[in-house]
Design an enzyme around this catalytic site. Structure first.
Site, short mmCIF file in Angstrom:
data_model
loop_
_atom_site.label_atom_id
_atom_site.label_comp_id
_atom_site.label_asym_id
_atom_site.label_seq_id
_atom_site.Cartn_x
_atom_site.Cartn_y
_atom_site.Cartn_z
N SER A 241 0.58 -1.60 -0.06
CA SER A 241 0.03 -0.13 0.41
C SER A 241 0.33 1.36 -0.18
O SER A 241 0.29 2.40 -0.81
CB SER A 241 -0.83 -0.13 1.36
OG SER A 241 -0.87 0.25 2.63
N HIS A 271 -1.88 -9.13 1.92
CA HIS A 271 -1.93 -8.06 2.49
C HIS A 271 -2.92 -7.00 3.45
O HIS A 271 -2.81 -8.04 4.16
CB HIS A 271 -1.42 -6.15 2.23
CG HIS A 271 -0.73 -5.20 2.50
ND1 HIS A 271 0.00 -4.95 2.89
CD2 HIS A 271 -1.03 -3.95 1.61
CE1 HIS A 271 0.38 -3.72 3.57
NE2 HIS A 271 -0.26 -3.07 2.31
N HIS A 318 5.46 -12.84 7.68
CA HIS A 318 5.60 -11.13 6.70
C HIS A 318 7.08 -10.88 5.86
O HIS A 318 8.75 -12.09 6.31
CB HIS A 318 6.13 -10.15 8.89
CG HIS A 318 5.98 -8.97 7.93
ND1 HIS A 318 6.91 -8.08 7.47
CD2 HIS A 318 4.88 -8.06 7.76
CE1 HIS A 318 6.23 -7.18 7.52
NE2 HIS A 318 5.40 -6.97 7.42
N ARG A 327 3.32 -4.50 16.25
CA ARG A 327 1.74 -4.84 16.58
C ARG A 327 0.56 -5.31 17.58
O ARG A 327 -1.10 -5.38 17.52
CB ARG A 327 1.65 -4.21 15.24
CG ARG A 327 2.60 -2.96 14.66
CD ARG A 327 1.96 -2.98 13.03
NE ARG A 327 2.51 -3.60 11.93
CZ ARG A 327 2.60 -4.44 10.89
NH1 ARG A 327 1.65 -3.04 10.35
NH2 ARG A 327 2.21 -5.06 9.91
N ASP A 373 -2.52 -8.62 11.65
CA ASP A 373 -3.43 -8.45 10.92
C ASP A 373 -3.84 -10.49 12.47
O ASP A 373 -6.01 -10.45 12.05
CB ASP A 373 -3.52 -9.21 9.87
CG ASP A 373 -3.19 -8.21 9.14
OD1 ASP A 373 -3.95 -7.29 9.40
OD2 ASP A 373 -2.54 -7.82 7.68
#
Ligand code: CMX
Length: 441
Positions: A241, A271, A318, A327, A373
């Site tokens: 992105s 993604h 990743h 995160r 995620d």
């Protein structure tokens, strides 16, 4: 299969075998400054972009202008009575490179509030799409409809001096960030809440107002939104992105065109769409096992079945990180504090105890650890936001903060049109045979 499709398949099989061979025998050979493998395999490890807003360390995770996520949670201004950082503060930090004061953040909050008007034709564009349209498609269509408001595009058409690019990009950036929560909330309420829309509340901060327009008044959800909007905002420049936004912006496309392009990349399942895939995968597992929190053995079997079906385990792995994503950890800490006994959260944690070992044993997965995620859906679901196809839109609203701050810097620094060289496999074969010279290209 049509004969053209069949022919394509035959050609693809043939070239696929040649590429495999090429990689096996010459993958480490240098073509210019990079290896043959890097040219074929997603340019991993090539330092070829400059992004000021954040920097990713494979083992430590993301730092925004030098600040890790725990440091952001400590140092960024908070809402009155709140414990999570305000995303306006992170935007200021990414843009200016210095921690904001409370007054800076309040100023930004009210500037965004004042700029948040969304013209009716944007809602008309969303309404023109059938209800079954994926929310991410509605989101990019809406951003494209908003492009009518670009002051950069207007100034360029009127003849703008290149010294002024940054200024118009800055205006577009603030306007777009201000408008996105309204657009996203409109999509959510149209698709899932019977078209019952909620007007903005000018007294609230950017993330809390977004929560309010979505229809969630719980203070816990507002805190979650503040944290969510901070941790998803930026992950240096090479992710799909951010890179797409930067690439499209390098053609002097305005912030709306560039951001919409980036969002189409975020909508891919490898993604940003992975956040909906994770919760779908967990709910499928729960259903298959008849409800409750599955045992480690049951999770183990479900993971192996996923892999045997030729699918990836969503939320794990990743391209750059080589440890548990901070995160993920930030969300885990939030869950421990606010919703530790939630059943889905318990499952997410048990999956975390199970998956890395299995992926690690495959031998080919470079990072078996969870990414951002893997946790987000369980938190959203706890507060009632169960419509998981909408999750990537939340990611997108947050991602605007980082990629648009970067676009301002791109124009301020006068960064060039992006145009790397590409070659064909025919050329690559001749190159490894010494018949062509890479430096002559
Ligand atoms: N499940 C199963 N297989 C995986 C895997 C996973 N979670 N992660 C990597 N692999 C596989 C790859 O598919 C690849 O297999 P092949 O050689 O058969 O093609 C192999 O392991 C090597 O891949 P890698 O170098 O470790 O990973 P990449 O850099 O190519 O890809 C990523 C990174 C994120 C796309 C990959 O880990 C993945 O597909 N993860 C699941 C999807 C996901 O969670 N995406 C979200 C990422 C974060 C975000 O952007 O939001």
């Amino acid at each position: 299969m049509s004969y053209i499709k069949e022919k394509f398949k035959a050609k693809a099989d043939e070239l696929g075998a040649e590429v495999k061979d090429l990689l096996k025998n010459h993958g480490t050979k240098k073509v210019g400054d990079v290896t043959v493998a890097q040219a074929y395999q997603g340019m991993r490890g090539i330092t070829g972009l400059v992004t000021e807003t954040s920097l990713l360390d494979a083992n430590e995770g993301i730092r925004f202008r030098g600040y890790s996520i725990p440091e952001l949670r400590e140092h960024l201004p908070k809402a009155p009575g709140g414990a999570e950082p305000l995303p306006e503060g992170l935007f200021y930090l990414m843009l200016i490179g210095e921690l904001p004061t409370e007054a800076d953040v309040q100023n930004l909050s009210s500037v965004l509030g004042r700029r948040s008007h969304v013209p009716n034709h944007v809602f008309d564009a969303i309404n023109a799409l059938p209800l079954h349209t994926h929310p991410m498609t509605m989101f990019t269509v809406a951003v494209m409809a908003l492009q009518t408001e670009s002051v950069f595009a207007k100034a360029y058409a009127e003849g703008m001096n290149k010294k002024d690019y940054w200024s118009y990009m800055y205006e577009d950036t603030l306007n777009l960030i201000a408008r996105l929560p309204r657009v996203a909330a409109y999509i959510y309420r149209r698709k899932y809440k019977n078209d019952q829309h909620i007007q903005p509340d000018g007294m609230l901060d950017w993330a809390a107002n977004f929560a309010h327009m979505l229809g969630y008044e719980d203070e816990g959800f507002k805190e979650l939104m503040r944290l969510y909007m901070v941790i998803h905002a930026d992950h240096e420049g090479g992710n799909v992105s951010a890179h797409t936004t930067h690439l499209v912006g390098s053609a002097l496309s305005d912030a709306y065109l560039s951001f919409a392009a980036g969002m189409n990349g975020l909508a891919g399942p490898l993604h940003g769409l992975a956040n909906q895939e994770v919760i779908k995968w967990i709910l499928d597992m729960k259903e298959e096992l008849g409800g409750g929190v599955p045992t480690k053995e049951q999770i183990d079997a479900f993971v192996r079945k996923t892999l045997a079906d030729g699918k990836v385990v969503p939320g794990y792995g990743h391209a750059v990180l080589r440890k548990t994503d901070p995160r993920f950890t930030a969300q885990q800490e939030f869950a421990k504090k606010h919703l530790a006994s939630d059943e889905l959260v318990q499952i997410v944690w048990r999956v975390y105890e199970t998956v890395p070992g299995i992926l690690g044993d495959l031998g080919k997965v470079k990072n078996p650890w969870p990414n951002v995620d893997a946790h987000s859906g369980a938190l959203l679901l706890h507060y009632g936001l169960k419509e998981y196809e909408f999750y990537t839109v939340l990611f997108g609203v947050s991602r605007a903060l980082g990629v648009l701050a970067s676009l301002c810097w791109d124009r301020a620094l006068g960064l060039s049109l992006e145009r790397p060289k590409s070659v064909t496999t025919e050329w690559m074969k001749e190159f490894v045979e010494g018949k062509v010279d890479a430096s002559a290209e």
